[in-house]
Design a protein around this motif. Structure first.
Motif, PDB file in Angstrom:
ATOM      1  N   ASP A 108      59.816 -15.791 -32.962  1.00  0.00           N
ATOM      2  CA  ASP A 108      60.822 -14.787 -32.612  1.00  0.00           C
ATOM      3  C   ASP A 108      60.312 -13.851 -31.524  1.00  0.00           C
ATOM      4  OD1 ASP A 108      62.694 -15.763 -34.350  1.00  0.00           O
ATOM      5  OD2 ASP A 108      62.325 -14.279 -35.919  1.00  0.00           O
ATOM      6  N   ARG A 109      59.056 -13.407 -31.649  1.00  0.00           N
ATOM      7  CA  ARG A 109      58.481 -12.501 -30.642  1.00  0.00           C
ATOM      8  C   ARG A 109      58.318 -13.198 -29.306  1.00  0.00           C
ATOM      9  NH1 ARG A 109      58.673 -10.647 -35.804  1.00  0.00           N
ATOM     10  NH2 ARG A 109      58.071  -8.453 -35.955  1.00  0.00           N
ATOM     11  N   LEU A 110      57.880 -14.441 -29.339  1.00  0.00           N
ATOM     12  CA  LEU A 110      57.671 -15.169 -28.087  1.00  0.00           C
ATOM     13  C   LEU A 110      58.991 -15.443 -27.371  1.00  0.00           C
ATOM     14  CD1 LEU A 110      54.909 -17.728 -29.155  1.00  0.00           C
ATOM     15  CD2 LEU A 110      54.617 -15.563 -27.934  1.00  0.00           C
ATOM     16  N   VAL A 111      59.998 -15.830 -28.132  1.00  0.00           N
ATOM     17  CA  VAL A 111      61.313 -16.078 -27.528  1.00  0.00           C
ATOM     18  C   VAL A 111      61.864 -14.795 -26.917  1.00  0.00           C
ATOM     19  CG1 VAL A 111      63.710 -16.699 -28.034  1.00  0.00           C
ATOM     20  CG2 VAL A 111      61.841 -18.068 -28.974  1.00  0.00           C
ATOM     21  N   GLY A 112      61.717 -13.683 -27.635  1.00  0.00           N
ATOM     22  CA  GLY A 112      62.159 -12.402 -27.094  1.00  0.00           C
ATOM     23  C   GLY A 112      61.406 -12.024 -25.840  1.00  0.00           C
ATOM     24  N   LEU A 135      65.021  -4.617 -22.780  1.00  0.00           N
ATOM     25  CA  LEU A 135      64.270  -4.088 -23.907  1.00  0.00           C
ATOM     26  C   LEU A 135      64.805  -4.622 -25.235  1.00  0.00           C
ATOM     27  CD1 LEU A 135      63.788  -0.385 -22.744  1.00  0.00           C
ATOM     28  CD2 LEU A 135      62.060  -2.192 -22.843  1.00  0.00           C
ATOM     29  N   ARG A 136      66.115  -4.795 -25.326  1.00  0.00           N
ATOM     30  CA  ARG A 136      66.680  -5.386 -26.546  1.00  0.00           C
ATOM     31  C   ARG A 136      66.209  -6.827 -26.698  1.00  0.00           C
ATOM     32  NH1 ARG A 136      71.486  -2.669 -24.846  1.00  0.00           N
ATOM     33  NH2 ARG A 136      72.359  -4.650 -24.107  1.00  0.00           N
ATOM     34  N   ALA A 137      66.125  -7.546 -25.586  1.00  0.00           N
ATOM     35  CA  ALA A 137      65.629  -8.923 -25.635  1.00  0.00           C
ATOM     36  C   ALA A 137      64.192  -8.955 -26.130  1.00  0.00           C
ATOM     37  CB  ALA A 137      65.726  -9.575 -24.253  1.00  0.00           C
ATOM     38  N   LEU A 138      63.366  -8.056 -25.618  1.00  0.00           N
ATOM     39  CA  LEU A 138      61.960  -8.002 -26.003  1.00  0.00           C
ATOM     40  C   LEU A 138      61.804  -7.767 -27.494  1.00  0.00           C
ATOM     41  CD1 LEU A 138      58.949  -7.890 -25.210  1.00  0.00           C
ATOM     42  CD2 LEU A 138      59.267  -5.438 -24.782  1.00  0.00           C
ATOM     43  N   HIS A 139      62.643  -6.907 -28.040  1.00  0.00           N
ATOM     44  CA  HIS A 139      62.510  -6.535 -29.447  1.00  0.00           C
ATOM     45  C   HIS A 139      63.464  -7.309 -30.359  1.00  0.00           C
ATOM     46  CE1 HIS A 139      59.686  -3.450 -28.379  1.00  0.00           C
ATOM     47  NE2 HIS A 139      60.530  -2.949 -27.518  1.00  0.00           N
TER      48      HIS A 139
END
Length: 221
Positions: A108-112, A135-139
């Motif tokens: 999940d973190r890597l995809v974000g 930033l929403r994508a990152l988190h």
């Protein structure tokens, strides 16, 4: 391809995290380091895009060398007290993942992170909404709709109840057999339950091979 450097003093954990990364499309592991000094040396030589950085290293704390790293940094550590989290995030880490975790949590973190990079890739001026979207994508908060509630489905309820009723820790394989579902399905629901604090996750190392994830009821909501 996003190039990743894995830093952990425990070679078994480093290998496990490297396998998790390699299983995600668009990512490759370019090296592993087992100390802060080696992390800095490999970072300077390999120039990874992303560093998975442990906090507790034999020579220095990961957060202390974070500013010396050229790649973006995702902290992957058992350090969970507020001071160390603040130090890492204040030093520039793009994320913080507390051990132990399973493949789904890291994926999940890597995809974000990949989506974050993609949205900031072009040399252009951004408006506020574009910055907020990145930033929403990152988190992982830009997926639309409400957050997943793992126990809102019959299968999720069964998995949660099975963990709660267990006299000891259980594995995804044990729950899969007990409930008559596939192991990946059990693992997915367990990862969701761990993410919302309903269950705890710990690692158990055997004589050889990858560590086992053990799940137990935490009394969460």
């Amino acid at each position: 391809m996003i190039r990743v450097l894995v830093v952990d003093d425990d070679y078994r954990v480093a290998e496990l995290h490297a396998r998790y990364v390699a299983a995600v499309d668009g990512f490759e592991v370019v090296g592993t380091a087992r100390s802060a000094a080696q992390a800095v040396e490999l970072d300077q030589r390999l120039r990874p895009d992303l560093v998975l950085l442990d906090q507790y290293l034999p020579d220095r704390l990961g957060a202390e060398v974070l500013p010396q790293l050229t790649g973006d940094v995702l902290m992957v550590t058992a350090a969970a007290d507020t001071a160390q989290v603040r130090a890492a995030l204040g030093g520039g880490a793009v994320g913080y993942l507390i051990k132990p975790f399973d493949a789904a949590a890291l994926t999940d973190r890597l995809v974000g992170y990949a989506r974050f990079r993609s949205q900031l890739a072009a040399d252009r001026t951004l408006d506020q909404e574009q910055v907020d979207r990145a930033l929403r994508a990152l988190h992982g908060t830009d997926r639309g709709g409400r957050p997943r509630r793992p126990r809102a489905t019959p299968t999720g309820e069964l998995v949660a109840e099975a963990v709660r009723a267990a006299a000891d820790t259980v594995t995804a394989s044990e729950l899969a057999v007990r409930l008559g579902i596939s192991r990946p399905t059990a693992q997915r629901y367990l990862a969701d339950l761990a993410a919302d604090g309903t269950v705890r996750v710990e690692l158990r190392y055997g004589a050889a091979g990858r560590p086992e994830h053990l799940y137990s009821w935490s009394g969460g909501q």
